[in-house]
Design a protein around this motif. Structure first.
Motif, PDB file in Angstrom:
ATOM      1  N   HIS A 105       0.833  -1.206   0.000  1.00  0.00           N
ATOM      2  CA  HIS A 105       0.000   0.000   0.000  1.00  0.00           C
ATOM      3  C   HIS A 105       0.870   1.260   0.000  1.00  0.00           C
ATOM      4  O   HIS A 105       0.599   2.206  -0.750  1.00  0.00           O
ATOM      5  CB  HIS A 105      -0.937  -0.023   1.215  1.00  0.00           C
ATOM      6  CG  HIS A 105      -1.857   1.143   1.276  1.00  0.00           C
ATOM      7  ND1 HIS A 105      -1.659   2.200   2.134  1.00  0.00           N
ATOM      8  CD2 HIS A 105      -2.984   1.429   0.564  1.00  0.00           C
ATOM      9  CE1 HIS A 105      -2.617   3.085   1.966  1.00  0.00           C
ATOM     10  NE2 HIS A 105      -3.430   2.637   1.026  1.00  0.00           N
ATOM     11  N   LYS A 113      -1.696  -1.686  -6.331  1.00  0.00           N
ATOM     12  CA  LYS A 113      -3.154  -1.833  -6.321  1.00  0.00           C
ATOM     13  C   LYS A 113      -3.603  -3.288  -6.460  1.00  0.00           C
ATOM     14  O   LYS A 113      -4.725  -3.623  -6.100  1.00  0.00           O
ATOM     15  CB  LYS A 113      -3.781  -1.013  -7.449  1.00  0.00           C
ATOM     16  CG  LYS A 113      -3.496   0.470  -7.355  1.00  0.00           C
ATOM     17  CD  LYS A 113      -4.126   1.089  -6.139  1.00  0.00           C
ATOM     18  CE  LYS A 113      -3.899   2.598  -6.130  1.00  0.00           C
ATOM     19  NZ  LYS A 113      -4.044   3.166  -4.821  1.00  0.00           N
ATOM     20  N   ASP A 128      -8.429  -5.670   1.858  1.00  0.00           N
ATOM     21  CA  ASP A 128      -9.784  -5.133   1.671  1.00  0.00           C
ATOM     22  C   ASP A 128      -9.923  -3.760   2.312  1.00  0.00           C
ATOM     23  O   ASP A 128     -10.549  -2.858   1.737  1.00  0.00           O
ATOM     24  CB  ASP A 128     -10.830  -6.089   2.249  1.00  0.00           C
ATOM     25  CG  ASP A 128     -11.029  -7.331   1.387  1.00  0.00           C
ATOM     26  OD1 ASP A 128     -10.537  -7.372   0.239  1.00  0.00           O
ATOM     27  OD2 ASP A 128     -11.677  -8.285   1.886  1.00  0.00           O
ATOM     28  N   ASN A 129      -9.338  -3.585   3.488  1.00  0.00           N
ATOM     29  CA  ASN A 129      -9.409  -2.286   4.178  1.00  0.00           C
ATOM     30  C   ASN A 129      -8.629  -1.196   3.453  1.00  0.00           C
ATOM     31  O   ASN A 129      -8.954  -0.016   3.570  1.00  0.00           O
ATOM     32  CB  ASN A 129      -8.902  -2.410   5.617  1.00  0.00           C
ATOM     33  CG  ASN A 129      -9.887  -3.114   6.509  1.00  0.00           C
ATOM     34  OD1 ASN A 129     -11.091  -3.123   6.255  1.00  0.00           O
ATOM     35  ND2 ASN A 129      -9.383  -3.739   7.560  1.00  0.00           N
ATOM     36  N   LEU A 130      -7.597  -1.578   2.709  1.00  0.00           N
ATOM     37  CA  LEU A 130      -6.737  -0.600   2.040  1.00  0.00           C
ATOM     38  C   LEU A 130      -7.074  -0.432   0.553  1.00  0.00           C
ATOM     39  O   LEU A 130      -6.417   0.339  -0.140  1.00  0.00           O
ATOM     40  CB  LEU A 130      -5.268  -1.007   2.191  1.00  0.00           C
ATOM     41  CG  LEU A 130      -4.732  -1.026   3.622  1.00  0.00           C
ATOM     42  CD1 LEU A 130      -3.305  -1.571   3.644  1.00  0.00           C
ATOM     43  CD2 LEU A 130      -4.792   0.368   4.242  1.00  0.00           C
ATOM     44  N   GLY A 131      -8.049  -1.170   0.066  1.00  0.00           N
ATOM     45  CA  GLY A 131      -8.433  -1.052  -1.337  1.00  0.00           C
ATOM     46  C   GLY A 131      -7.470  -1.734  -2.301  1.00  0.00           C
ATOM     47  O   GLY A 131      -7.388  -1.350  -3.466  1.00  0.00           O
ATOM     48  N   ILE A 132      -6.768  -2.745  -1.829  1.00  0.00           N
ATOM     49  CA  ILE A 132      -5.865  -3.512  -2.687  1.00  0.00           C
ATOM     50  C   ILE A 132      -6.577  -4.786  -3.121  1.00  0.00           C
ATOM     51  O   ILE A 132      -7.179  -5.471  -2.295  1.00  0.00           O
ATOM     52  CB  ILE A 132      -4.556  -3.863  -1.936  1.00  0.00           C
ATOM     53  CG1 ILE A 132      -3.760  -2.588  -1.652  1.00  0.00           C
ATOM     54  CG2 ILE A 132      -3.718  -4.873  -2.723  1.00  0.00           C
ATOM     55  CD1 ILE A 132      -2.508  -2.823  -0.820  1.00  0.00           C
ATOM     56  N   GLU A 133      -6.500  -5.095  -4.414  1.00  0.00           N
ATOM     57  CA  GLU A 133      -7.055  -6.350  -4.904  1.00  0.00           C
ATOM     58  C   GLU A 133      -6.035  -7.449  -4.626  1.00  0.00           C
ATOM     59  O   GLU A 133      -4.932  -7.429  -5.169  1.00  0.00           O
ATOM     60  CB  GLU A 133      -7.350  -6.275  -6.396  1.00  0.00           C
ATOM     61  CG  GLU A 133      -7.941  -7.568  -6.933  1.00  0.00           C
ATOM     62  CD  GLU A 133      -8.200  -7.537  -8.429  1.00  0.00           C
ATOM     63  OE1 GLU A 133      -8.492  -8.614  -8.975  1.00  0.00           O
ATOM     64  OE2 GLU A 133      -8.112  -6.460  -9.039  1.00  0.00           O
TER      65      GLU A 133
END
Length: 188
Positions: A27, A32, A53-58
């Motif tokens: 992150h 990403k 999931d909390n950091l918006g990473i797939e």
């Protein structure tokens, strides 16, 4: 442009960062899309997924499988499989047991040579890891038997060295079939 890293390792195999720390580092580097491809283990996926999931990473399911092809060892990457699928779970459990047996045999061989390591201690220090030679090399360094892990491999653990214990490797075809049954793809 989206940045991705599809070949990473955590402390669940021979990496230096926990699954959570690896996701946090990704992150910070603006990654990403991430795949954790620990050696013969997917135990880092669930803790990493919560953070991702909390950091918006797939987070893509991944694994690096040791296989044999024409009597040579290869490392095959698997991606996008269902982590709870019976085929991948049975495969990884079977080879985790084989890997543990090999690691214990290596430690026993070292013990016979006068290098007093304890397999249960190594295992307890890495409860989620598929124990392998890098863990044993670090234990040799920590016990003061060698100055660094490179020396541990050169002197004791490398192929053909005194504590070399051959590993049982599945055929590449078997690993490919398991990954496909589990909904994933394989990459050499």
């Amino acid at each position: 442009m989206i940045q991705a890293d599809l070949h990473t390792h955590t402390t669940c195999s021979d990496g230096m960062l926990s699954p959570e720390d690896l996701v946090n580092k990704a992150h910070r580097r603006d990654i990403k899309v991430l795949a954790i491809t620990d050696h013969d283990s997917i135990s880092g996926y669930v803790p990493a997924k919560r953070v991702a999931d909390n950091l918006g990473i797939e987070l893509i399911s991944g694994v690096e499988l040791s296989v044999q092809f024409h009597r040579r060892e290869l490392h095959m990457l698997g991606y996008g499989f269902e982590i709870h699928h019976e085929a991948i779970q049975e495969y990884l459990t079977y080879f985790a047991d084989k890997r543990d047996q090999r690691a214990e045999a290596i430690v026993n061989q070292l013990y016979k040579m006068g290098l007093r390591l304890d397999y249960d201690t190594i295992r307890s220090q890495h409860p989620d890891a598929a124990i392998g030679r890098p863990h044993i090399a670090r234990a040799l360094v920590e016990a003061g038997y060698v100055k660094n892990t490179g020396r541990a491999f050169a002197r004791y653990l490398g192929d053909g060295r005194p504590a070399d214990v051959p590993k049982e490797l599945p055929y590449a075809k078997t690993a490919i079939e398991v990954l496909h049954k589990s909904g994933g793809i394989s990459v050499l």
